[in-house]
Write an enzyme that holds these catalytic residues in place. Structure first.
Site, PDB file in Angstrom:
ATOM      1  N   LYS A  84      -9.070   2.243  -2.881  1.00  0.00           N
ATOM      2  CA  LYS A  84      -9.458   1.557  -1.643  1.00  0.00           C
ATOM      3  C   LYS A  84     -10.898   1.908  -1.260  1.00  0.00           C
ATOM      4  O   LYS A  84     -11.267   3.079  -1.253  1.00  0.00           O
ATOM      5  CB  LYS A  84      -8.484   2.012  -0.554  1.00  0.00           C
ATOM      6  CG  LYS A  84      -8.565   1.312   0.776  1.00  0.00           C
ATOM      7  CD  LYS A  84      -7.451   1.886   1.694  1.00  0.00           C
ATOM      8  CE  LYS A  84      -7.341   1.140   3.003  1.00  0.00           C
ATOM      9  NZ  LYS A  84      -6.212   1.667   3.841  1.00  0.00           N
ATOM     10  N   CYS A 114      -5.611  -3.301   1.938  1.00  0.00           N
ATOM     11  CA  CYS A 114      -5.557  -3.346   3.406  1.00  0.00           C
ATOM     12  C   CYS A 114      -6.916  -3.460   4.107  1.00  0.00           C
ATOM     13  O   CYS A 114      -7.443  -4.554   4.224  1.00  0.00           O
ATOM     14  CB  CYS A 114      -4.766  -2.144   3.908  1.00  0.00           C
ATOM     15  SG  CYS A 114      -3.984  -2.455   5.520  1.00  0.00           S
ATOM     16  N   GLU A 140       0.838  -1.204   0.000  1.00  0.00           N
ATOM     17  CA  GLU A 140       0.000   0.000   0.000  1.00  0.00           C
ATOM     18  C   GLU A 140       0.875   1.257   0.000  1.00  0.00           C
ATOM     19  O   GLU A 140       1.799   1.365   0.798  1.00  0.00           O
ATOM     20  CB  GLU A 140      -0.873  -0.033   1.260  1.00  0.00           C
ATOM     21  CG  GLU A 140      -1.830   1.140   1.409  1.00  0.00           C
ATOM     22  CD  GLU A 140      -2.746   0.997   2.638  1.00  0.00           C
ATOM     23  OE1 GLU A 140      -2.441   0.173   3.532  1.00  0.00           O
ATOM     24  OE2 GLU A 140      -3.764   1.709   2.686  1.00  0.00           O
TER      25      GLU A 140
END
Lengths: 596, 596
Positions: A136, A172, A44
């Site tokens: 994300k 994540c 990330e």
């Protein structure tokens, strides 16, 4: 079966160093290509470093990240790596015009929307350009995370066909939440879920992570690859622990914690889905990079080594390594080469000295003994013994003349006189820091910081505190572990045994012992764990078995010390709830648990 | 026309003081009843104080707030106020069982959901109990706000019929967003939108607020009443400025800024809607408290005074008052009675001394002159003159003997020697603080803090910094304003003219001037405003007209000083972007605007 050789690059970028991080990606992509990988993935926000905090709200920084990823894609092709899909985390902007790319123009500021509409993104670099991106979905906004503050959530899932294998991409927190990308991955029929992570270390998180990837692989109905950062960034340490599991949860590969590592694994994926047209699913964007599966796979036998499956570290070994890495990277990434700290002969400064020697080499550690009239002989001896065991740069600066000059001018007594000694020591350390260019380390443990058993601008002086999140009982355990480890390696234990064995004392007045003012440390730490990490209220603490007088005393001390903690140095988080941005409480507060 | 006498209680609660805040609500409800009010409203979270930060995540605190509001409702009835609807902000828990009340049991922890599912709520206390409640929809998570971290958003609008008038309730951020409660208020046909606020001060926010309530009243299609907190809480100051506007935006009443005030107003509302059944609107919950309108209204003539319409303060008057209130409440709410600060004769410490005298009374302000060999005669004279003008408790402690004792032991030179003098002064102030119980004030202005022109653990020592968010040019402007105000009142100006007129110097070496190291302050502050508050990048700063060398130098200094700011004392926010939680940047960062 279809094969895909996947490489996960578990690397250590630096926040804001776009050029340096791009160079890191190029170097590790070259290593992945040399290892015969068909796809390489980085963690990330690898290009910007992580977390960038409010840098994300600077349009200049968003634009720089966007330019850097385009340059990176071109440079990879220039490196002869244009055929290797390289997945990197970076900072982009919302795609409002629907062209599959982040927009060039920052929109006007609107109340409640992060300025410039930044997104936490992944780019697939291939053929000299960014072929596709993913933003994300789930933005963590708890604990140490503020992502709802700085990012706009994504809405679509990106699935890229690489060598005939459908690879879904997530970032994540997307993995920690049930809905969204995990469910979409199953609906899209992807064969691999690739997750880019910036997942900070805390003790035993590796166990949680292992359980999570197994569960989510089952929910996504496919193999899952998890690539994480390593290294320290202010109060966080990333431990890597990158891992690949099959759809049934079997661990296929796992990288060592805390070290940079290229984790390569040959994935044997079920053939049936590979050539089918992907199902049309709302919210899923398909992109084809290379439609044809790897031909009957017979690589160079030298490349056929089995994948690494590292055993995670455990207990003290894991925490100690986190502290070493956290300190090493804070020093290195901030341009320091050496540190200075006070050596009292107590266990806190002794352990920190050992950590610093392991992180930086003893030749880069200056330890200063600053005895006063209340310092015991054994303290001075133990500090000297530590120095000779480790080989650090040892100095002795008696503080009596300086203390006397203040007492003459001000006539301080009692607690004011005790604090004065600690503050004179702080001035000495900062003087050496300014004169010689060392970073000053402060060495207060978490228990002291919790109850305010420190002198602000005294022993709290310093730019970094390696044991900020380590309770006193763990300070002893880590010290014992470090010595045992030395014996195990056939080396001299760095920590003098008396430092571990003796009763703790601040030595600011004759015969003073910590236990005159505080409960025994094993009891104190047990209360603190439940009050600070567990956020237990008074009735829960009573149910935990603590007596009312003890717990009320401890809780009151903790609440009243908030103002000191606000001005304390950062240090690496190793517990579920560290002091600092992990636990945000008002200074001004009349709330007392015992009045509830 | 229907009449409703509305009272807005602009009060100053303390975070965590549930009992004290409940007493405050009872006392002001009594005043509202005595003024003939039919409805009284208090600000956001008045019962818990605001902001509570992570206290909201402690189930013991949520439970205590729930118990406190129930006790408060009963106590109001016991006070003979059971017929007066009292609207108070408090902390509650999500209502999952749909009984219109927050649930008694805290649910299990789930990833990403605030622990215990706390909500930022308003309760209508009437007849001895909480008759209805409302949970805030829009949770600010920008600037100084972290509400997405600590609250679960509400979903329904509550409309209460009071004396035949339909009153919709909303909380603070609900007003700043277009959708949700404002739109529902119109759909529900309510005649009054009552908004409870915890809206922190920043300069000229009163103008923004005035424009906002006017616009939203139009969108809601009804009168709008806005009640705000007053007082200081750590780094925030609430300025009140409670206001009532008609549906057409006309200001009907406005409370003075920064002072506690009961704002009463007789609302003349259109009669046609009053007796109709309210429309059924999805997401709107109706509750009837008193269906019948106020009878042909002929109150005691003594009560018929026109509503207050205070003029907001402006410019320096407004900012100065914010600083005084911020300091006063930090001192008072944290249990201090007096402060100590160093008086250099420079304008920063001089202005802070004037603020402290205004906030606490000169008898509670200890000013310490700490001359060194580099201190000029005029500096010592100016400090003494300030003391005699204000009557503060003046001390002189020459630092040369203490400085000499360190120099003898350590042989420091250059910057290390300069910093040593500042640190010796810090030790002196903290010694007096410990010995005599004063809160230590630090006096670095925002410009210094921005570029790191301070000595950490030296002049930065202190628990609170009244001018933390005040640029140097504003320090001069405020000083001139304060003196002019004194002349205007026929008092002696507190600030010696030479303090304002002379060139700034840290006086840490012979002939030193700030301008040797920094651009002229008017230029510096202009760059800082655009870089810090505006988050302008390099290309924007160039377009702003700054030359490259100046802006690159300033920006680099700002970025490199982040580590010092992390350990700095809190101080009242008065600008759009203050240092601290308003601007969260990594310490470790290699991002440099000029390399982009």
């Amino acid at each position: 079966m279809t094969q895909l050789r996947l490489a996960l690059a578990q690397v250590n970028p630096t926040v804001g160093d776009l050029a340096g991080n791009a160079a890191l990606v190029r170097a590790w992509s070259r290593r992945a290509a040399d290892a015969g990988a068909h796809l390489v993935a980085f963690p990330e926000m690898v290009l910007t470093g992580y977390p960038v905090e409010d840098l994300a709200l600077r349009t200049s920084f968003v634009d720089a990240s966007r330019a850097a990823v385009a340059r990176l894609a071109a440079a990879l092709a220039g490196d002869g790596l244009g055929d290797l899909p390289v997945v990197v985390g970076y900072l982009d902007r919302v795609d409002r015009d629907g062209d599959g790319q982040g927009d060039n123009v920052a929109p006007a500021v609107r109340v409640g929307v992060p300025k410039g509409e930044p997104q936490n993104c992944a780019a697939i670099c291939v053929g000299g350009r960014v072929l596709a991106r993913y933003a994300k979905h789930h933005l963590p906004n708890y604990g140490v995370f503020d992502e709802f503050r700085i990012f706009v959530p994504g809405r679509d899932l990106t699935v890229a066909r690489v060598r005939g294998v459908d690879v879904a991409i997530a970032i994540c927190e997307d993995l920690w939440q049930e809905g969204g990308p995990v469910a979409l991955t199953r609906a899209a029929g992807a064969e691999l879920l690739l997750v880019l992570n910036g997942s900070p270390y805390e003790r035993d998180k590796d166990d949680v992570r292992r359980e999570l990837v197994t569960r989510r692989a089952g929910q996504a109905g496919c193999a899952l690859a998890y690539v994480n950062l390593v290294g320290g960034q202010d109060d966080l340490v990333f431990d890597g622990d990158s891992i690949v599991v099959a759809a049934d949860g079997q661990v296929l590969a796992r990288a060592p914690q805390f070290d940079e590592h290229l984790l390569t694994v040959d994935l044997d994926l079920p053939p049936e889905a590979t050539h089918a047209d992907p199902p049309v699913v709302d919210g899923v964007r398909h992109v084809v990079i290379s439609p044809d599966p790897v031909p009957r796979y017979s690589p160079d036998p030298a490349l056929q080594a089995p994948a690494t499956i590292a055993d995670p570290r455990d207990g003290e070994a894991e925490v100690y390594r986190a502290l070493v890495v956290g300190l090493r990277d804070y020093v290195r990434k901030n341009g320091f080469r050496s540190v200075v700290l006070g050596l009292s002969g107590g266990i806190d400064s002794t352990l920190v000295a050992a950590i610093a020697c392991d992180a930086l080499g003893a030749q880069n550690v200056v330890g200063v003994s600053m005895p006063s009239e209340y310092s015991s002989e054994h303290s001075k001896d133990d500090a000297a013994d530590l120095a000779s065991r480790t080989g650090l740069d040892y100095r002795v600066v008696p503080i009596e003349p300086m203390v006397a000059s203040f007492l003459t001018a001000l006539g301080l007594t009692g607690l004011a006189e005790e604090n004065l000694q600690a503050r004179v020591r702080g001035v000495v350390l900062m003087g050496l820091s300014n004169q010689e260019g060392h970073l000053t380390l402060t060495t207060g443990n978490k228990s002291e910081l919790a109850v305010g058993y420190t002198t602000i601008y005294g022993d709290s002086v310093g730019g970094f505190n390696p044991i900020k999140d380590v309770p006193k009982t763990d300070v002893w355990a880590l010290s014992r572990w470090r010595n045992a480890e030395a014996v195990h390696r056939g080396e001299k234990p760095p920590i003098p045994e008396p430092c571990i064995a003796k009763a703790p004392s601040a030595e600011l007045r004759p015969g003073q012992l910590d236990q005159d003012s505080l409960p025994p440390y094993d009891l104190l730490d047990a209360v603190l764990e439940r009050y600070v990490e567990g956020a237990h209220g008074r009735s829960e603490l009573l149910a935990d078995g603590f007596d009312a007088a003890t717990l009320d005393g401890v809780v009151t001390m903790v609440d009243r010390a908030e103002w000191k903690r606000r001005q304390s140095a950062p240090g690496p988080k190793v517990s579920p709830v560290a002091f600092g941005r992990d636990r945000r409480l008002p200074i001004t507060s009349r709330w007392r648990e015992h009045e509830s």
